[in-house]
Motif scaffolding. Structure first.
Motif, PDB file in Angstrom:
ATOM      1  N   THR A  22       0.639  -1.264  -0.038  1.00 53.69           N
ATOM      2  CA  THR A  22       0.141  -0.047   0.050  1.00 53.69           C
ATOM      3  C   THR A  22       0.811   1.258   0.059  1.00 53.69           C
ATOM      4  O   THR A  22       0.239   2.422  -0.403  1.00 53.69           O
ATOM      5  CB  THR A  22      -0.877  -0.008   1.268  1.00 53.69           C
ATOM      6  OG1 THR A  22      -0.067   0.124   2.522  1.00 53.69           O
ATOM      7  CG2 THR A  22      -1.927  -1.130   1.343  1.00 53.69           C
ATOM      8  N   ARG A  23       2.119   1.095   0.343  1.00 55.10           N
ATOM      9  CA  ARG A  23       3.093   2.247   0.685  1.00 55.10           C
ATOM     10  C   ARG A  23       3.992   2.550  -0.740  1.00 55.10           C
ATOM     11  O   ARG A  23       4.855   3.348  -0.671  1.00 55.10           O
ATOM     12  CB  ARG A  23       3.876   2.319   1.706  1.00 55.10           C
ATOM     13  CG  ARG A  23       3.032   2.380   2.918  1.00 55.10           C
ATOM     14  CD  ARG A  23       3.799   2.088   4.231  1.00 55.10           C
ATOM     15  NE  ARG A  23       4.934   2.982   4.518  1.00 55.10           N
ATOM     16  CZ  ARG A  23       5.769   2.903   5.529  1.00 55.10           C
ATOM     17  NH1 ARG A  23       5.516   1.986   6.613  1.00 55.10           N
ATOM     18  NH2 ARG A  23       6.531   3.926   5.902  1.00 55.10           N
ATOM     19  N   PHE A  24       3.721   1.616  -1.990  1.00 49.81           N
ATOM     20  CA  PHE A  24       4.382   1.953  -3.058  1.00 49.81           C
ATOM     21  C   PHE A  24       3.593   2.677  -3.962  1.00 49.81           C
ATOM     22  O   PHE A  24       2.340   2.633  -4.098  1.00 49.81           O
ATOM     23  CB  PHE A  24       4.344   0.358  -3.734  1.00 49.81           C
ATOM     24  CG  PHE A  24       5.156   0.598  -4.978  1.00 49.81           C
ATOM     25  CD1 PHE A  24       6.418   0.772  -5.103  1.00 49.81           C
ATOM     26  CD2 PHE A  24       4.319   0.351  -6.273  1.00 49.81           C
ATOM     27  CE1 PHE A  24       6.889   0.844  -6.400  1.00 49.81           C
ATOM     28  CE2 PHE A  24       4.984   0.280  -7.403  1.00 49.81           C
ATOM     29  CZ  PHE A  24       6.395   0.582  -7.711  1.00 49.81           C
ATOM     30  N   ASP A  25       4.144   3.819  -5.007  1.00 48.88           N
ATOM     31  CA  ASP A  25       3.755   4.533  -5.664  1.00 48.88           C
ATOM     32  C   ASP A  25       3.445   3.792  -6.975  1.00 48.88           C
ATOM     33  O   ASP A  25       4.467   3.719  -7.791  1.00 48.88           O
ATOM     34  CB  ASP A  25       4.758   6.031  -5.862  1.00 48.88           C
ATOM     35  CG  ASP A  25       4.223   6.930  -6.829  1.00 48.88           C
ATOM     36  OD1 ASP A  25       2.873   6.830  -7.178  1.00 48.88           O
ATOM     37  OD2 ASP A  25       4.791   7.798  -6.976  1.00 48.88           O
ATOM     38  N   VAL A  26       2.082   3.550  -7.374  1.00 46.63           N
ATOM     39  CA  VAL A  26       1.714   2.783  -8.512  1.00 46.63           C
ATOM     40  C   VAL A  26       2.092   3.598  -9.610  1.00 46.63           C
ATOM     41  O   VAL A  26       1.896   3.133 -10.724  1.00 46.63           O
ATOM     42  CB  VAL A  26       0.373   2.623  -8.328  1.00 46.63           C
ATOM     43  CG1 VAL A  26       0.121   1.608  -7.358  1.00 46.63           C
ATOM     44  CG2 VAL A  26      -0.568   3.753  -8.256  1.00 46.63           C
ATOM     45  N   ASP A  27       2.455   4.933  -9.864  1.00 47.84           N
ATOM     46  CA  ASP A  27       2.743   5.898 -10.870  1.00 47.84           C
ATOM     47  C   ASP A  27       4.307   6.319 -10.906  1.00 47.84           C
ATOM     48  O   ASP A  27       4.577   7.012 -11.644  1.00 47.84           O
ATOM     49  CB  ASP A  27       1.769   7.032 -10.778  1.00 47.84           C
ATOM     50  CG  ASP A  27       1.657   7.687 -11.947  1.00 47.84           C
ATOM     51  OD1 ASP A  27       1.611   6.953 -12.893  1.00 47.84           O
ATOM     52  OD2 ASP A  27       1.505   8.856 -12.089  1.00 47.84           O
TER      53      ASP A  27
END
Length: 812
Positions: A684-689
């Motif tokens: 959840t703390r990973f930037d998907v962009d």
């Protein structure tokens, strides 16, 4: 032939109630029971574990008609024309003890089949004996291609399939349209959608070889290796963390992944591919990739606690190592031979002719390696020099380890209990036997002198060997810094392997050397080799021998499975009696023989299959064919398939214009990581962009204990398990993930931005979104509805709908 009335009188009320529906099917239809088609599979699967010509439980073998009629200790198993007097029927119908003893009872339909067969005279053709020659263990022979006069036949594949369709009273489907073909092929060979320009070009190309040119272009692209390399990583249960309780990351597993992708792109001959993964470091010492390829052996999960934190000599430590080798055996025999050899760990295999001794001989193959990070150098000369130094260090360490063990025992020994003739001397290596005579001479003297001699000799020799190791380390430190790969790493001494009674480390039996399964005709099952590397090399040679029918049938069946969604044998890792029977046995053997003749070229095999009319069929249904073959096992149409998890993710990136096609290198950690001791993986703390999110899915860092939730929803497999076939489910939670996952929301936004750059007109923007995602123009109705939707909820949400459509997620 018994009629229905006689059978009613003979059967008990209870049994008749169970069999009534099936009996009426046989008698009402007038259909006869065929031994090969109907009876032999039942006997092979349900009876042969205990009643083959080897086991003969109760003296009964059902391997041949003569054996069955002769019977065992209780008399004839089969009495032709009299099912009720036949012990076979009595035992499978509920008599005590009910048969089979150790597996599920026969179904009512199976019992009815046997009863009808016996009642009809128990016809058992002489050439249809079951014996030990299960179909997959019969020698590989190349059958003649059936002569078919239909213009539909483009390749030998078509001739075999059409022959089977005609036998079943079915007809093949017409060819799919151009858009469907390019979309099918591109996803199949690349795992990506074709671009709109590629679709247009293929549809416009009217040349006779347009399709073949498309196939050649796709096979020559590096995208092919990424797609088919991912299939192989499923087979070997590749992961980048250990699994188990302390799921620590393996940040140097990725070179093996890159090796696999490169091997497919280079069209490495299959025999070489197998040999490198089992013994590349031994067989190809001048090729650094030979070391990397042994990442296959280390690809599975590894118990950090059991291997690192448990004390040597404990029962739990021994169990840990047995289970570790068990994983290596299972991976090897499942991937390369399609056999469940690991089922023979506690006893002889219950269903297939695999002995418990065979299993432990396979364990002995891997008894000299552990899983560990191993250095290698991209430069062959540097790599060769480093590996020579490492081998020297390994030999010195092999001599040093027992000396250190002696020192520890002597320093704490009670002189009255110290057995100088066995305990200590047995641990001395051949190079330190000069100490032995001194100790023998002193045995009659004071025992204190014995300890002194041991202590002095061991210490002196230990110091000498330790100095040599230090010198070798210093020499390696002067070399360029190596790369590391998590792979098979040789240990100083090969661990002795014994057959474990009931699989228990506390009940060791006879010692065994390296070998393979003994039921493959024409191949020697035991390897007369002792050194560690030679054991793995011998197994690699055994597997790739042209006479090893299992290996060659296995790989062509696996490739077929990925092209059609089901193998000719629909249990790719189990060619034994508990697996599926081949639907096109002659085609399987023809393909295996052809593959051997063509040098084990995977690309040639792909081309042969996808050029066929079978592969080019439309996926539309046919009511008449479906009535005969609802599952399409005989391929009267193409199977419609849902995109797998990686293809969904990669296609979304491709359509949105954000896909980064950079190849290779360290895997992208698409999560937040904390604490190597007790790892935490938080997606959840990973930037998907972020830029890291744009790499192809094959380059994701794959965690065993905490898989990516989005990919898991789409049936991405558990990397702790060998996956021969992926599950394909359709659930509400998948729809919710595709609609609401932050990654998909962001790709919808990027697709919206992309179409805005192509046109200012909302209708044309919808048109472009459709072309990019689906490879076709939108209909007037689709365009009108989506324009209205975009006006009300925004273009990103309209693009979101397109990315969630069945047409985007399924391939015809």
């Amino acid at each position: 032939m018994y009629n229905a009335i006689k059978i009613v009188r003979l059967l008990t009320v209870r049994t008749w109630t169970l069999l009534l529906p099936f009996a009426f099917v046989f008698f009402a239809s007038g259909e006869t029971v065929d031994f090969r088609r109907d009876v032999r599979p039942i006997l092979a699967r349900k009876c042969m574990t205990c009643h083959d010509s080897r086991a003969k439980m109760s003296g009964l073998s059902l391997a041949s008609a003569a054996d069955a009629m002769r019977g065992g200790k209780r008399g004839a198993a089969i009495i032709a024309g009299n099912p009720d007097a036949s012990l076979l029927i009595q035992m499978v119908s509920g008599a005590s003890p009910r048969m089979p003893l150790q597996s599920a009872p026969l179904s009512a339909g199976e019992v009815a089949t046997l009863r009808t067969w016996i009642a009809g005279g128990a016809n058992w053709p002489e050439d249809a004996n079951i014996g030990e020659a299960w179909w997959s263990l019969q020698p590989l022979r190349k059958p003649e291609v059936p002569k078919q006069d239909a213009a539909w036949v483009r390749t030998p594949v078509d001739a075999f399939v059409l022959q089977k369709l005609r036998e079943k009273g079915m007809t093949p489907s017409s060819e799919a349209d151009r858009r469907t073909l390019i979309r099918r092929l591109t996803y199949d060979l690349h795992g990506l959608p074709p671009t709109w320009g590629e679709v247009q070009a293929f549809e416009a190309d009217k040349s006779l070889d347009a399709y073949e040119k498309l196939v050649d272009r796709l096979l020559s692209s590096p995208r092919y290796g990424e797609r088919w390399g991912r299939h192989w990583l499923d087979v070997v249960h590749y992961g980048e963390s250990h699994g188990y309780d302390k799921d620590k990351p393996r940040r140097n597993a990725w070179p093996y992944r890159d090796y696999v992708i490169r091997a497919f792109n280079e069209d490495k001959p299959y025999a070489r591919f197998v040999k490198e993964q089992l013994a590349g470091d031994v067989l190809y010492p001048d090729d650094p990739q030979g070391i990397v390829a042994t990442g296959f052996i280390a690809a599975g999960p590894w118990d950090f606690v059991g291997h690192v934190e448990l004390r040597e000599g404990t029962v739990d430590k021994k169990i840990t190592r047995v289970l570790d080798r068990d994983d290596m055996v299972m991976s090897t025999m499942s991937a390369f031979a399609g056999m469940t050899a690991h089922c023979a760990r506690c006893h002889n295999h219950k269903f297939d002719p695999i002995l418990q001794e065979d299993y432990y001989s396979l364990q002995a193959v891997f008894a000299g390696v552990d899983r560990a990070e191993r250095p290698f150098d991209a430069d062959p000369a540097t790599n060769r020099a480093r590996q020579e130094l490492l081998k020297k260090r390994l030999l010195v360490q092999r001599d040093l380890d027992p000396l250190l063990e002696i020192a520890a025992k002597v320093s704490g020994a009670d002189l009255e209990k110290l057995d100088t003739s066995t305990t200590a001397l047995r641990l001395l290596t051949p190079r330190t036997k000069e100490i032995q005579q001194q100790i023998d001479d002193a045995v009659a003297a004071r025992k204190a002198r014995v300890r002194e001699l041991l202590d002095e000799g061991v210490r002196a020799k230990s110091d000498e060997l330790s100095g040599r190791i230090a010198a070798l380390n210093a020499e390696m430190e002067r070399m360029p810094k190596p790369q590391l790969v998590y792979a098979a790493s040789p240990i100083p001494a090969v661990r002795p392997i014994q057959v474990l009674l009931r699989g228990s480390v506390e009940s060791p039996g006879k010692a065994v050397g390296a070998g393979a399964i003994s039921s493959v005709p024409g191949l020697t099952p035991r390897f007369d080799v002792a050194p560690e590397g030679e054991r793995r090399a011998a197994l690699a040679a055994w597997l790739t021998d042209p006479k090893n029918m299992l290996a060659w049938r296995s790989i062509v069946n696996r490739v077929w499975h990925y092209h059609f969604g089901a193998g000719i044998v629909d249990s790719p890792n189990d060619f034994g009696r508990m697996g599926s029977l081949p639907t096109h046995a002659e085609l399987l053997d023809w393909l295996a023989s052809w593959f051997l003749e063509n040098g084990g070229s995977m690309k040639k095999l792909h081309k042969l299959i996808v050029m066929s009319s079978v592969y080019r069929q439309a996926s539309t249904s046919n009511a008449a064919n479906a009535k005969t073959d609802a599952e399409n096992r005989y391929l009267w149409r193409m199977n419609r398939g849902r995109l797998d998890a990686e293809s969904v993710r990669d296609a979304a990136l491709a359509v949105s214009g954000r896909l980064d096609l950079k190849m290779g290198g360290p895997s992208v950690e698409q999560f937040f990581f904390k604490d190597d001791h007790s790892p935490v993986y938080d997606y959840t703390r990973f930037d998907v962009d972020s830029a890291e999110s744009r790499r192809r899915s094959v380059y994701r860092f794959i965690v065993r204990s905490v898989p990516d939730p989005f990919m898991e929803r789409l049936d991405c497999p558990d990397s702790s398990l060998v996956t021969a076939k992926r599950n394909v489910t359709i659930t509400a939670i998948q729809a919710l993930a595709l609609l609401n996952n932050p990654f998909m929301l962001k790709q919808a936004e990027h697709l919206s931005e992309r179409v805005r750059e192509l046109s200012n007109d909302p209708g044309e923007q919808i048109g472009w979104a459709n072309r990019l995602a689906l490879g076709r123009n939108a209909t007037a109705g689709e365009r009108g509805k989506l324009v209205k939707y975009a006006a009300a909820y925004g273009m990103p949400n309209a693009c979101r709908l397109i990315l969630n459509s069945n047409e985007f997620l399924f391939i015809d």
